[in-house]
Design a protein around this motif. Sequence first.
Motif, PDB file in Angstrom:
ATOM      1  N   GLY A 114       0.120 -56.290   7.854  1.00 12.64           N
ATOM      2  CA  GLY A 114      -0.365 -56.256   6.344  1.00 12.64           C
ATOM      3  C   GLY A 114       0.577 -57.472   5.379  1.00 12.64           C
ATOM      4  N   LEU A 115       0.946 -58.452   6.020  1.00 12.61           N
ATOM      5  CA  LEU A 115       1.593 -59.655   5.425  1.00 12.61           C
ATOM      6  C   LEU A 115       0.991 -61.063   5.005  1.00 12.61           C
ATOM      7  N   ASP A 116      -0.294 -60.763   4.914  1.00 15.59           N
ATOM      8  CA  ASP A 116      -1.095 -62.165   4.608  1.00 15.59           C
ATOM      9  C   ASP A 116      -0.966 -62.465   3.260  1.00 15.59           C
ATOM     10  N   ALA A 117      -0.658 -61.627   2.527  1.00 17.67           N
ATOM     11  CA  ALA A 117      -0.335 -61.877   0.773  1.00 17.67           C
ATOM     12  C   ALA A 117       1.159 -62.642   0.697  1.00 17.67           C
ATOM     13  N   THR A 118       2.080 -62.107   1.592  1.00 21.21           N
ATOM     14  CA  THR A 118       3.527 -62.622   1.432  1.00 21.21           C
ATOM     15  C   THR A 118       3.819 -63.836   2.478  1.00 21.21           C
ATOM     16  N   VAL A 119       3.143 -64.024   3.404  1.00 23.28           N
ATOM     17  CA  VAL A 119       3.324 -65.180   4.392  1.00 23.28           C
ATOM     18  C   VAL A 119       2.463 -65.990   4.525  1.00 23.28           C
ATOM     19  N   ALA A 120       2.670 -67.390   4.189  1.00 24.02           N
ATOM     20  CA  ALA A 120       1.633 -68.346   4.349  1.00 24.02           C
ATOM     21  C   ALA A 120       1.858 -69.245   5.591  1.00 24.02           C
TER      22      ALA A 120
END
Length: 253
Positions: A114-120
Motif C-alpha cells: 500500500g505504498l504506491d503514493a509514498t514511494v515513486a
Amino acid sequence: MTEPPRDTHFGFRTVDLDAKQGMVDDVFRSVARRYDLMNDLMSGGLHRAWKDALVTAVNPPRGEQPFRLIDVAGGTGDIAFRVIAAGGTETRATVCDINGEMLAVGRERAAERGLDATVAFVEGNAEALPFPDRSFDAYTIAFGIRNVPRIDAALKEAFRVLKLGGHFLCLEFSTVDVPGLDTLYDLYSFNVIPALGRSVAGDAEAYRYLVESIRRFPKPSDFAAVIAAAGFRRVGAQPLTGGIVALHSGWRL
Ligand code: SAM
C-alpha cells in the motif's frame, strides 16, 4: 590536453568504461526476481542490520515535517520502504535505478504494501539523475556505487540534487580488517556465494562479478577523499561487522 581514462573494471577484468554499464545491467536483469532472497541467503540476514544502520543515519523526521529521500541504485525498494516505515506522515521516497526489471519488482512490492503514493520508482542513471538541483533532503545509495562506471560523476550528481544541509549516505562492501575474519570471508565469498548464485538465482557468473567488484572497491579513507572531491563536507565512514561493510557519509553544507 590529456584524454580521460577509457578503461575500468568489471569484477577483476579490465573493460571499456562504456561497456561496463551494459555488463552490470545484464547481471541485475538476470537476478532481479531472486535478488531479495539472495541477499538474505548470502549475508545470513546481516544485510538487514546494515540497512537498519543506514536508516538510523538517515533519521527521517517522525512528525509532520516534509522529508524527501532519493535512493539511487535502489533496485527493489528495500531502503525506501525502511525509511518510509521509520519516518512521519510527510516522508516520501524516490527509488531511482537504471534497471527496469529491478524497479518492476519494487513497484509490485510497493503495491502489496500500500505504498504506491509514498514511494515513486524512476528509471535513471546515477551519473545523470533526472531530477532538478536541490530536490532532496537525503540521498542514499546501498550496495550500488561500486556498480557505477563513473563514480565521480555519480557523486557530483548526488551533491547537485541534495538541498543545502542535505545528507549523503552510502552503504558499500568494504575492507575486512579483522585477522582471521579476512581469510574466512575470502573462502566464503569466492566459493559459497557463486555456488548459492548458481543454485538459487541460476547465475554463478553474476555473483562472481559481485564478489570481485567488492574486492576492487577503494578502502574507506580513499573513498572519503573521492566523496570530499565532489564537494561534500564532514565526510566520514563507519565500519560495520569487522569492515565487511562501511557506512560512508557527507553533507552538502
Ligand atoms: N540498493 C538496493 C539494495 O540494497 O537492495 C539494490 C542494490 S543492487 C546490488 C545494485 C543496483 O544498482 C541494481 O539494482 C542496479 O541496477 C543498480 N545500478 C547499477 N548501475 C547503475 C547506475 N549507473 N545508475 C543507477 N543504478 C544503477
